[in-house]
Design an enzyme around this catalytic site. Structure first.
Site: not given
Length: 782
Positions: A370, A419
């Site tokens: 993440h 991301c």
């Protein structure tokens, strides 16, 4: 022709592995062998497809086949497939005075082992079996037409006719001969140029001479390899190509130099560059930059975070880090690979990584997990980040870059497979310190700004989209930016990700540096030795040992590293008394700290133990002796020596009751546990001149390694130390709220229903209940 055991695809794979780009992992070779299980599968055809994907030429393939003495395949390629012979230098007609020397030259490219034969009219010239025919001295008998035959096996081509004529003495001052006293003069000089990065450079130097002239180009007074034609062509130039060019023109008797010309190159783009096949009469200086660039060492830190405490679980980072580790090790990188790190461990790991960097070292940092990006600042999220995290609970990429620059590295590569959506909870923008102008930074983002990264699930194997394409290109000897451009183009051609994920490249790299560059040892060997020790202590496995039990059973303990913080322990029964009918050894009662999943303990295969270390023996061949495998992860949290109990279960003949015997075993601090990543590091200093004693007193140096170092003073070690940063732990975290730093799911029906061989899920949205992760197709190549 290659699907056989004696002289087939396995032998060919070993022969071509001498070139790094054609060195394949055990997993890829396992995939080859498994093709026999398909009705029409062919391991040989699959290997040839792998070679084609990495740009293997027919000439190189033919060399490999000759090396393994596969005469049938060599004959087939030579007769039916090989490229045609192409004459690149035709012989020129000459008029020479009687008694002088004439040189006829003919050069060609094509299949390997070209042979030459010169003819005068229809008769072979004795001794004329080379690319150059020297007539010395020239007599009236040697006047006439000459031609050269270039052959490869049964194939051959003829050159143009060249006539040698004698000149009468009264014609010796004719216009054919140069007017200069040297007998050689330049008819066209190269011209200065101002180009943009990515353009093609053309420089031409023409000359007349007898014998015909030869050429050698120079850049900044250094000869340019393979640049030996009148026309110099360099496609896709960079700032490394700017400087002063000149050409040396010479023959057997004379030498002349062209004018020195300045070539200036400004910034540009590689996006529209087309790589052309050089035409006859041109010279391409492509390999020069790759040959010239080298590293004093190459080190990489790979972090894959999957099992988040407050966020959705991911699947791809484990397989991605594993595959990238195998590829980088083939390129001589020192690799530290870590899975599932918390905040403190990530900061400590980066600090230890900086210890491996020094002047001229290539440093690569890869992160899969993440992440987010706010206002150009990228942040990597540790597994213990709270539900509503800010930059205080994450690792700041730009800060890592600044600290890497202090190490005076030769190349800094960041590959961020995460991301880049904006974090609405993080409105404070940290301000990085001033970055030095080093022109050696490359950022490869798996996706573009404010977009998500995806992972792909195929045959029970998870990979990130980025790594799925990167691993096919990583071994190519290309400049890093060119390599990533090719990956971006490959991703752009993928139907399933088009419009959803696109690689973004940011770089100021001015030299043609590649991950395949060689390593040239630094002048200070003490620096290199210290760096090697610092890396080695994170990769020490316990020695295999044998345990003798009172009942007469002998048990072997073995150890293997799956990652730098994950270890496999196996037990094997070596000797069993005749009166014992069955026995097996299990492990239990491990030291507190590392994670031992009971589902992955004492399993009969590596696959059942949840390991990526699969091999051919595990897939196809029965084991001679029973063994049990146990997987231990999170070794970075081990605070004291790793200890466990070996429990021997056995039965005697004529007794139904199973007996138990135990031994307690301690194996020290294996792998990365020696670095004590759970501890905060020393206070920060901007200087890179910390004394050697600072490193040796670090918790990462055990007594045994400390004793192996020579007695050194701070002046002798120079910049071997790193810039330490002090982290007491994350600042007070905000209370959990309903707003989380995860982008909303953007999956659409037509996206999931697309008729594609892969199924992709957004990394932030991957659920641990969907498509369970299996490792049936992975093999160990560590």
């Amino acid at each position: 022709m290659l699907d056989n055991l004696e002289c087939g695809w396995r032998q060919l794979a070993k022969a071509v592995a001498e070139q790094p780009q054609f060195c394949y992992s055990e997993k890829e070779l396992t995939d080859c062998s498994l093709k026999v299980l398909s009705p029409h599968g062919s391991p040989g055809r699959y290997l040839l497809a792998l070679l084609a994907d990495r740009g293997c030429t027919l000439s190189f393939l033919l060399q490999g086949l000759k090396k393994i003495e596969h005469r049938e395949a060599v004959g087939f390629l030579t007769t039916h497939v090989m490229e045609q012979i192409d004459i690149t230098l035709q012989p020129q007609s000459q008029r020479v005075p009687e008694g002088s020397t004439a040189v006829l030259s003919c050069r060609a490219v094509g299949p390997v082992e070209l042979t030459y034969q010169w003819f005068k009219a229809k008769d072979e010239v004795p001794g004329g079996n080379g690319p150059e025919l020297v007539l010395n001295p020239v007599s009236p008998v040697q006047q006439g037409p000459y031609i050269c035959r270039v052959s490869s096996g049964d194939k051959y081509v003829f050159s143009n006719w060249a006539h040698v004529r004698l000149v009468r003495s009264e014609d010796s001052s004719s216009s054919y001969f140069p007017s200069s006293a040297s007998g050689l003069y330049i008819t066209q000089q190269p011209r200065p140029q101002v180009l943009m990065e990515g353009d093609t450079l053309y420089l031409e130097c023409a000359a007349q001479a007898n014998p015909p002239p030869q050429f050698q180009w120079y850049l900044n007074k250094q000869p340019m390899p393979n640049c030996t034609r009148s026309l110099l062509k360099i496609p896709c130039i960079t700032t490394a190509d700017r400087g002063i060019y000149t050409c040396k023109v010479y023959n057997l008797y004379h030498e002349a130099w062209s004018d020195q010309v300045q070539v200036d190159i400004g910034p540009g783009s590689f996006s529209d560059v087309s790589w052309e096949v050089p035409k006859v009469g041109t010279s391409v200086a492509g390999p020069r930059q790759i040959v010239d660039c080298c590293a004093t060492d190459k080190v990489a830190l790979l972090i894959g975070n999957m099992n988040y405490l407050h966020h959705r679980q991911l699947r791809a980072p484990m397989a991605d880090v594993h595959e990238l580790t195998n590829l980088l090790r083939q390129l001589d990188f020192k690799v530290v690979s870590l899975l599932d790190l918390n905040w403190q461990e990530m900061h400590s790991a980066v600090t230890e990584f900086l210890l491996l960097l020094d002047r001229g070292v290539y440093g690569l940092l890869y992160f899969a997990g993440h992440g987010y990006e706010n206002y150009g600042n990228s942040f990597m999220v540790p597994i213990d980040a709270p539900a509503s995290y800010t930059f205080k609970q994450c690792l700041w990429v730009q800060d890592v870059l600044q600290r890497m620059q202090e190490r005076q590295t030769g190349l800094n590569v960041f590959l961020l497979d995460m991301c880049r959506k904006r974090n609405p909870n993080d409105e404070i923008i940290p301000q990085p310190g001033p970055l030095k102008v080093t022109a050696n930074i490359v950022f490869g983002y798996a996706t573009c700004v404010d977009a998500e990264a995806f992972e792909v699930n195929k045959d029970d194997l998870s990979n990130g989209i980025f790594m799925s394409f990167l691993k096919k290109r990583l071994m190519e000897p290309e400049k890093v930016t060119v390599l990533l451009d090719k990956v971006a183009e490959d991703m752009g051609r993928c139907e399933i990700t088009r419009g959803r994920q696109a690689l973004e490249l940011r770089s100021n790299l001015s030299e043609r540096r590649a991950l395949t560059d060689g390593i040239q040892a630094p002048a200070c060997q003490i620096t290199a030795s210290t760096r090697n020790l610092q890396w080695a202590i994170a990769h020490v496995l316990p020695e295999s040992r044998c345990l003798q039990f009172e009942c007469g059973v002998k048990v072997q303990l073995g150890f293997a590293a799956e990652f730098s913080n994950i270890m496999i322990i196996y037990t094997r029964i070596l000797e069993t008394p005749k009166e014992i009918v069955s026995c097996y050894a299990q492990l239990s009662d491990f030291t507190e700290g590392p994670e031992v999943d009971l589902k992955h303990s004492n399993q009969e295969s590596l696959r059942e133990a949840g390991s990526l270390l699969l091999s051919m023996d595990d897939l196809l061949l029965p084991l001679e002796q029973p063994q049990l495998f146990t997987r231990i992860s999170a070794l970075q949290r081990l605070k004291k020596e790793l200890a466990f109990t070996v429990c021997l279960h056995y039965k005697y003949t004529n007794l139904d009751e199973e007996l138990l015997d135990e031994q307690r075993v301690s194996v020290g601090k294996p792998l990365v546990s020696k670095l004590n990543l759970h501890e905060p590091r020393l206070s920060h200093t901007s200087s890179s001149d910390l004394q050697m004693s600072s490193i040796m007193e670090s918790s990462s140096f055990s007594e045994s390694f400390r004793a192996s170092l020579p007695d050194l003073t701070s002046s002798s070690i120079g910049s071997t130390s790193t810039s330490w940063s002090y982290y007491e732990g994350p600042l007070d975290s905000p209370t959990f709220s309903s707003l989380k730093n995860e982008p909303e799911e953007t999956t659409c029906l037509e996206f999931l229903e697309a008729e594609e061989p892969h199924t992709i899920k957004s990394l932030p949205s991957a659920s641990s209940q969907e498509l369970p992760f299996k490792f049936s197709n992975l093999a160990n190549s560590l």
